[in-house]
Enzyme design. Structure first.
Site, PDB file in Angstrom:
ATOM      1  N   LYS A 198      -5.002  -6.560  -1.638  1.00 55.96           N
ATOM      2  CA  LYS A 198      -4.370  -6.307  -0.335  1.00 55.96           C
ATOM      3  C   LYS A 198      -4.126  -7.678   0.288  1.00 55.96           C
ATOM      4  O   LYS A 198      -5.071  -8.418   0.555  1.00 55.96           O
ATOM      5  CB  LYS A 198      -5.305  -5.454   0.527  1.00 55.96           C
ATOM      6  CG  LYS A 198      -4.680  -5.007   1.828  1.00 55.96           C
ATOM      7  CD  LYS A 198      -5.484  -3.887   2.475  1.00 55.96           C
ATOM      8  CE  LYS A 198      -4.813  -3.432   3.755  1.00 55.96           C
ATOM      9  NZ  LYS A 198      -5.497  -2.299   4.380  1.00 55.96           N
ATOM     10  N   ASP A 294      -7.735   5.903  11.999  1.00 54.63           N
ATOM     11  CA  ASP A 294      -6.436   6.079  11.332  1.00 54.63           C
ATOM     12  C   ASP A 294      -6.614   6.843  10.028  1.00 54.63           C
ATOM     13  O   ASP A 294      -6.156   6.417   8.966  1.00 54.63           O
ATOM     14  CB  ASP A 294      -5.764   4.724  11.095  1.00 54.63           C
ATOM     15  CG  ASP A 294      -4.277   4.874  10.740  1.00 54.63           C
ATOM     16  OD1 ASP A 294      -3.727   5.980  10.932  1.00 54.63           O
ATOM     17  OD2 ASP A 294      -3.667   3.886  10.277  1.00 54.63           O
ATOM     18  N   ASP A 312      -8.199   1.429   3.752  1.00 53.78           N
ATOM     19  CA  ASP A 312      -7.588   0.923   4.986  1.00 53.78           C
ATOM     20  C   ASP A 312      -8.451   1.092   6.239  1.00 53.78           C
ATOM     21  O   ASP A 312      -8.403   2.125   6.909  1.00 53.78           O
ATOM     22  CB  ASP A 312      -6.206   1.564   5.227  1.00 53.78           C
ATOM     23  CG  ASP A 312      -5.433   0.753   6.268  1.00 53.78           C
ATOM     24  OD1 ASP A 312      -5.966  -0.261   6.762  1.00 53.78           O
ATOM     25  OD2 ASP A 312      -4.291   1.130   6.578  1.00 53.78           O
TER      26      ASP A 312
HETATM   27  N1  LIG Z   1      -7.356   0.218  -3.643  1.00 50.82           N
HETATM   28  C1  LIG Z   1      -6.129   0.682  -3.795  1.00 50.82           C
HETATM   29  N2  LIG Z   1      -5.696   1.066  -5.015  1.00 50.82           N
HETATM   30  C2  LIG Z   1      -4.451   1.551  -5.204  1.00 50.82           C
HETATM   31  N3  LIG Z   1      -3.549   1.691  -4.222  1.00 50.82           N
HETATM   32  C3  LIG Z   1      -3.917   1.331  -2.979  1.00 50.82           C
HETATM   33  C4  LIG Z   1      -5.216   0.804  -2.693  1.00 50.82           C
HETATM   34  N4  LIG Z   1      -5.296   0.532  -1.369  1.00 50.82           N
HETATM   35  C5  LIG Z   1      -4.119   0.883  -0.862  1.00 50.82           C
HETATM   36  N5  LIG Z   1      -3.275   1.358  -1.791  1.00 50.82           N
HETATM   37  C6  LIG Z   1      -1.905   1.870  -1.606  1.00 50.82           C
HETATM   38  O1  LIG Z   1      -1.284   1.128  -0.598  1.00 50.82           O
HETATM   39  C7  LIG Z   1      -1.012   1.947   0.534  1.00 50.82           C
HETATM   40  C8  LIG Z   1      -1.228   1.164   1.798  1.00 50.82           C
HETATM   41  O2  LIG Z   1      -2.530   0.693   1.860  1.00 50.82           O
HETATM   42  P1  LIG Z   1      -3.164   0.314   3.256  1.00 50.82           P
HETATM   43  O3  LIG Z   1      -3.027   1.490   4.156  1.00 50.82           O
HETATM   44  O4  LIG Z   1      -4.523  -0.213   2.985  1.00 50.82           O
HETATM   45  O5  LIG Z   1      -2.203  -0.879   3.741  1.00 50.82           O
HETATM   46  P2  LIG Z   1      -1.394  -1.021   5.102  1.00 50.82           P
HETATM   47  O6  LIG Z   1      -0.729  -2.325   5.138  1.00 50.82           O
HETATM   48  O7  LIG Z   1      -2.311  -0.692   6.239  1.00 50.82           O
HETATM   49  O8  LIG Z   1      -0.306   0.097   4.913  1.00 50.82           O
HETATM   50  P3  LIG Z   1       0.199   1.179   5.945  1.00 50.82           P
HETATM   51  O9  LIG Z   1       0.798   0.433   7.075  1.00 50.82           O
HETATM   52  O10 LIG Z   1       1.199   1.944   5.132  1.00 50.82           O
HETATM   53  O11 LIG Z   1      -1.017   2.008   6.321  1.00 50.82           O
HETATM   54  C9  LIG Z   1      -1.931   3.161   0.386  1.00 50.82           C
HETATM   55  O12 LIG Z   1      -1.420   4.311   1.049  1.00 50.82           O
HETATM   56  C10 LIG Z   1      -1.933   3.313  -1.112  1.00 50.82           C
HETATM   57  O13 LIG Z   1      -0.755   3.955  -1.528  1.00 50.82           O
END
Ligand SMILES: Nc1ncnc2c1ncn2[C@@H]1O[C@H](COP(=O)(O)OP(=O)(O)OP(=O)(O)O)[C@@H](O)[C@H]1O
Length: 487
Positions: A198, A294, A312
């Site tokens: 991430k 969230d 997240d």
């Molecule tokens: N550990 C993981 N393994 C695989 N896919 C992941 C993982 N963490 C997150 N994702 C994918 O990435 C997406 C977004 O992750 P996350 O919510 O942590 O990031 P974000 O920048 O906050 O995105 P958003 O604004 O869409 O919530 C998740 O919905 C999932 O599809």
């Protein structure tokens, strides 16, 4: 106070996340007049200006990050109160000032100081101290409980170069661009372990939210070894970027699992693979003083064996450290008490501009997560979101109308011709969770004992996603008995 409404949660896309709009907070240079204070500060060398002592203390505090600071350098929140109140250039309420300070530190902290003005009519006020160290890093210090830093209890993270974490991986592939971060799949060169990196680019995040990155890393550290929560194997953060290496949740999100099952889950599968592990994870979060804020299907993922993993925690709050007053999350899953809240920027501006303290805003509780859980389960069982609206006002109206109408959720199910597919026990579970009054919602711990959860988990059905069944079931224990126990 009037606050802008959140964006709609109608569309199932990343942009539906709300509450983060607005630009970066600016930090004006310190005004020389701010320093002309006449108050004395305990334990500081004679002849030094308050402001210099303050700066020096803050500098050491940040630079020391958890190392004990010598007693003579300690400046307590009591001293800060004096500093603020006796300022020569008094803003309307006397106790509000902003400092922009320089520090070479690369530590991340953002804190607020609550001060009480003795000279003003306002009993509570807040002062925000912001640090800008190195390359416009923002940090501020909570002096209201400086003791945890002075005693060395503050979490100290190893700071490594960005390249050292990135160079450990290979085969990068970007799979998601979210509102805060990019998710890249990669493989560890030595262990061959598959990870999801991430990657936060701080330039794209409002400065007021930078602290959320450190908080997410902290929560992931706390969750090490806890079932139902994605595991972090590494992390890095500097002025411009943060990278978190997470286990790769190869089973996808709840959305993708529902899609594979034809758009909805059977009750048994839903309870075993989603409801129970989710409740267990929520019980852990809430007993650890963490409110997710969230929770939504996109943040519910599964590992390669089908085990649930929550992801997240950018918007999560730590009770006692963060105020639970601002609007966070996604409209469709937002609890009624959250929907009309101000955004973090709006709260900040009220505090800075109108002499309010965050404590002046009514706080919500961890029960906001219980509401989101109800919406998610409704959606998993029916394939529909129970509440859809474009604006906050419409959403509140809809929540009220749906739940206050004769029949409540049952009417919603009738309207989408789903009632016949939901067992009375499942409906009872949802009805007990989706209450407008948060105090009426049971805790995650209590819900684990709900007959719907208990009976589904006793039934001899396959674990994981395995073979699904369309059969619904009714528990042997009555829901009424459960309700009487938890009241
Ligand atoms: N550990 C993981 N393994 C695989 N896919 C992941 C993982 N963490 C997150 N994702 C994918 O990435 C997406 C977004 O992750 P996350 O919510 O942590 O990031 P974000 O920048 O906050 O995105 P958003 O604004 O869409 O919530 C998740 O919905 C999932 O599809």
């Amino acid at each position: 106070m009037k606050f802008s409404g959140p964006k709609s949660g109608r569309k199932r896309d990343r942009d539906a996340a709300v509450g983060y709009g607005g630009g970066a907070v600016t930090h004006p240079a310190p005004s020389p007049t701010n320093s002309s204070s006449s108050a004395s500060v305990n334990s500081r060398p004679q002849g030094r200006g308050l402001r210099e002592a303050f700066l020096s203390w803050l500098h050491r505090l940040v630079a020391g990050r958890g190392r004990k600071v010598s007693a003579t350098e300690q400046l307590t929140s009591h001293n800060i109160e004096q500093l603020s109140v006796s300022s020569a250039q008094e803003p309307p309420y006397g106790a509000r000032q902003r400092f922009s300070l320089r520090s070479n530190s690369d530590s991340i902290c953002s804190y607020r100081v609550s001060t009480q003005s003795r000279d003003s009519a306002v009993s509570k006020s807040s002062t925000d101290f912001y640090f800008r160290g190195g390359n416009s890093r923002r940090a501020a210090l909570d002096l209201s409980d400086g003791s945890q830093y002075l005693s060395g209890a503050a979490p100290v993270r190893e700071v490594r170069s960005n390249t050292s974490i990135i160079s450990a991986y290979t085969l990068f592939r970007t799979t998601h661009r979210g509102s805060h971060a990019k998710i890249m799949k990669a493989r560890h060169k030595r262990t061959h372990e598959r990870v999801a990196l991430k990657v936060y680019n701080k330039e794209q995040i409002a400065a007021i939210l930078w602290q959320n990155i450190s908080k997410e890393i902290r929560i992931l550290t706390m969750a090490n070894g806890v079932n139902g929560i994605v595991q972090m194997s590494d992390s890095f953060e500097d002025d411009n970027q943060a990278v978190v290496a997470l286990e790769d949740c190869m089973g996808g999100t709840l959305i993708s699992q529902m899609a594979q099952k034809g758009g909805q889950l059977s009750e048994r599968t839903c309870v075993k693979t989603v409801v129970k592990p989710l409740l267990e994870a929520l019980a852990w979060f809430h007993s650890s003083g963490i409110v997710l804020r969230d929770l939504k299907p996109e943040h519910i993922m599964f590992d390669s064996t089908g085990k649930l993993r929550l992801v997240d925690f950018f918007s999560a709050a730590i009770v006692g450290e963060d105020s639970l007053v601002s609007r966070e999350g996604t409209l469709a899953y937002m609890a009624p008490e959250m929907v009309n809240r101000p955004t973090p920027e709006e709260v900040f501006n009220e505090v800075i501009g109108n002499g309010l303290s965050e404590a002046d805003f009514p706080a919500y509780t961890e029960k906001v997560d219980i509401w989101s859980l109800g919406v998610i389960i409704f959606e998993a069982l029916t394939g529909r979101q129970p509440f859809l609206a474009e604006t906050a006002e419409d959403m509140r109206d809809m929540q009220d109308k749906t739940l206050a109408s004769h029949g409540g959720l049952r009417t919603s199910l009738d309207s989408i011709k789903m009632r016949e597919y939901m067992s009375p026990c499942a409906l009872d579970f949802l009805t007990s969770v989706m209450r407008i009054d948060p105090d009426e919602r049971p805790s995650a711990e209590e819900l684990l004992d709900h007959p719907w959860v208990m009976s589904a988990c006793k039934a001899p059905t396959p674990t994981g996603w395995g073979q699904d069944s369309t059969e619904s079931f009714v528990s042997t224990t009555t829901s009424r008995q459960w309700a009487a126990r938890v009241r």
